[in-house]
Design an enzyme around this catalytic site. Structure first.
Site, PDB file in Angstrom:
ATOM      1  N   SER A   1       0.542  -1.293  -0.082  1.00  0.00           N
ATOM      2  CA  SER A   1      -0.638   0.245   0.355  1.00  0.00           C
ATOM      3  C   SER A   1       1.001   1.243   0.142  1.00  0.00           C
ATOM      4  CB  SER A   1      -0.989   0.337   1.750  1.00  0.00           C
ATOM      5  OG  SER A   1      -1.953   0.507   0.931  1.00  0.00           O
TER       6      SER A   1
ATOM      7  N   ASP B   1      -8.702  -6.569  -4.825  1.00  0.00           N
ATOM      8  CA  ASP B   1      -7.594  -5.052  -4.276  1.00  0.00           C
ATOM      9  C   ASP B   1      -8.375  -4.402  -5.785  1.00  0.00           C
ATOM     10  OD1 ASP B   1      -6.419  -2.778  -3.391  1.00  0.00           O
ATOM     11  OD2 ASP B   1      -4.797  -3.731  -3.450  1.00  0.00           O
TER      12      ASP B   1
ATOM     13  N   HIS C   1      -7.895  -5.146  -0.508  1.00  0.00           N
ATOM     14  CA  HIS C   1      -6.362  -4.477  -0.372  1.00  0.00           C
ATOM     15  C   HIS C   1      -5.168  -4.992   1.157  1.00  0.00           C
ATOM     16  CE1 HIS C   1      -3.490  -1.618  -0.607  1.00  0.00           C
ATOM     17  NE2 HIS C   1      -4.290  -0.970   0.569  1.00  0.00           N
TER      18      HIS C   1
END
Lengths: 393, 393
Positions: free
Chosen positions: A163, A329, A362
């Site tokens: 991320s 995601d 995610h």
């Protein structure tokens, strides 16, 4: 032992930095920021795991995500919870601290010991609040470079992160290619999308709408914008999951198994789950830091910063890349990772790409995903042989 | 003319109901609610377009979405803007008011003339606030049935609606099959998903976190939870679009074309667009109504309400269905529409299903989508022939 020497060089912990090592950088070593301003003095709080070898060739930098911290593989003293990536990092784990020297630092702008908006502004004697200059991903990385220099490490064996951590990985590879032997950006992208900026803006507006935010000066007012920050976290948390995972985990299940209450309390399990996420978050995170972290991600756009062509960011890169994405995601969809991979291919870089089938969205990068572990392990093992790192005894 | 007679029967407008007709239902005609409570007296504000034929067979009920209103094809007196579905409804349009008698009423729980949380509670002389019982989709439809009865209409030629309006369409078809000749649920589903409940809960928490909400009693306090409601709207608005549409429309374009400001003002166009959406919304919508509308959608689950099998909700249905979904709608993905279609097939109902290719997300149902117009027009024309409605002269 270099690692131990480094520890002794740094200042001891302060009251609000319960256990981390801290590298203090004085006015002779300011942090140049993308905004054109400088941050000085400033400090970086970090944790290390394992031992730096004599050649200083076995160091891995782990970059944390939006609300992460340096406690990647050890108990977080604020929450009392295990390290946030103990599934990945530790003795015998994929990122094996018996083999590698692992460094994880709190990003500049954060709230767990590195200089951030809750730190004291030496010019005023009060907390920075919004007087802290806006911090970018490149600024975070620039500070990390100073930390790596402090350890006397010329070249990291690997930079790994998911991320916002993945954004830092890409920034490292683009700006310091000679110092990064391998790079593993996971569930990330080379820019933040319009939809992602939109969600971040909702979160910021929620924080700033809270009268307890006090224009960012809540610390000196003795207040905390907890409600606004909780709403921001709730909205963001939805984007970390997937519809399928939410359906599987919660569906339309009720708190009280039998009956709707015909009111506005949490009837559905998903509601109380989200409320819990919001409430626990405010205990561990600073609201202004949340503004700064989201802004850093919004501003990230590696191509624009390099003249418009993403491939130019990686021209002649000696780094070996392993790009990882997850099918479900929707915050950083596989398409964003593919864009990075295409640019790396265009730049002639060494790159492998793994899209992992999962319905966990995610957040999958933080979870027990055997395919992820296998991919990272295989990539690191192969790179270690190429780098001439001795196998684990 | 039945339509004109109906108009004369109803009370004239009140100060806060600028132009709508209003059907007032006294204590002899209470609204039974799913919560077990009753609402009485209560009123329904509505607009009509076109003329009801002698056989009363050409009436179409349009059901509005979460923050919609009765001004489907005429200027909204609060915003001064054109009707919300003038692309679809009007003289010569797909829902042709030269041919059909179109009724659109503000749902119970709303804030544009029908009884809602901002209405005066006759028991206290103050605004209901949260003392209004929770309203469900079935409650809204039950009130609409009373309006249709008032017009002396036994059977609607069609019930049409998108999103929350589509939920009402499905509820009509399930609960009053003999009174619905055709049903067009668009961009809807037979239940609200966990992810959708989650987004609604974020919105409610944003409203309730605003100290100006005053526990729901802001009207008598002379305050308005504008900031909280704006945040709720911003979060919801993202779900009405699609990532592709956001990327195409805004991308990472800056407000100031050249430069990032390195601050927390709206740097990106998507940010100022969202802020604008939030700010204009609070001028036209009541915060408590927002809580009630979102709750009604969350509670909707046609299968559970019918014992668990969705097909049972449509057993022996005489209604002709046309189910419409949009490829990029992630609030009510095509899978939700397919679930409805499968249930209708299992129930042996007459159903056509159209999935429309578009990148405009959930909001596509309100936009200029030629495929949507063609599908609805074809379906209504065919049904009109079957119903023996005379063609337009």
């Amino acid at each position: 032992m270099a690692a131990r020497r480094a520890r002794n060089d740094t200042a001891s912990n302060q009251a609000n930095e319960p256990s981390s090592q801290v590298l203090k950088l004085g006015e002779d070593r300011p942090l140049r920021l993308d905004s054109g301003k400088t941050l000085t003095p400033f400090q970086i709080a970090y944790e290390t795991y394992g031992t730096l070898n004599e050649a200083r060739s076995n160091a891995i930098l782990i970059c944390h995500a939006l609300t992460g911290d340096q406690y990647v593989a050890s108990r977080n003293p604020v929450t009392g919870k295990p390290g946030w990536w103990e599934l990945m990092v530790g003795p015998g784990r994929v990122v094996d601290t018996d083999r590698f020297f692992v460094i994880c630092s709190n990003v500049v702008g954060g709230c767990l010991g590195s200089t951030g908006p809750a730190s004291i502004n030496p010019d005023t004697g009060r907390a920075y609040g919004l007087d802290l200059p806006v911090i970018t991903i490149a600024d975070m990385v620039r500070a990390q470079v100073m930390l790596i220099d402090h350890f006397g490490i010329d070249r990291l064996f690997s930079v790994i992160g998911g991320s916002m951590g993945g954004m830092q990985v890409l920034e490292w590879a683009a700006s310091y290619p000679e110092r990064v032997f391998t790079a593993l950006p996971i569930a990330a992208g080379a820019r933040h999308s319009a939809q992602n900026i939109a969600f971040h803006e909702v979160g910021r507006q929620a924080v700033m709408a809270d009268p307890d935010w006090c224009g960012g000066r809540y610390i000196e007012e003795g207040r905390r914008p907890e409600k606004g920050l909780a709403v921001a976290r709730m909205a963001a948390h939805i984007t970390y999951l997937s519809e399928t995972a939410l359906h599987r985990k919660f569906g339309r299940n009720l708190q009280d198994r039998e009956n709707l209450t015909f009111g506005f309390d949490a009837d559905f399990q998903i509601e109380s789950y989200l409320r819990h996420q919001g409430m626990t978050f405010v205990d561990r995170f600073d609201a202004n830091s949340y503004l700064y972290m989201t802004r850093a991600m919004d501003y990230f756009d590696l191509a624009t910063d390099r003249g418009g062509l993403l491939a130019d960011a990686f021209a002649n890169s000696p780094t070996r890349f392993c790009v990882v994405s997850f099918t479900s995601d929707w915050l950083f969809p596989t398409a964003e990772s593919r864009m990075v991979v295409r640019a790396l291919n265009a730049a002639g870089a060494s790159v492998s790409f793994v899209e992992i089938e999962t319905d966990r969205g995610h957040d999958a990068f933080l979870l027990d995903e055997p395919e992820l572990f296998a991919a990272v392990r295989g990539f690191l093992d192969s790179a270690a042989r190429a780098r001439g790192l001795e196998p684990v005894l």
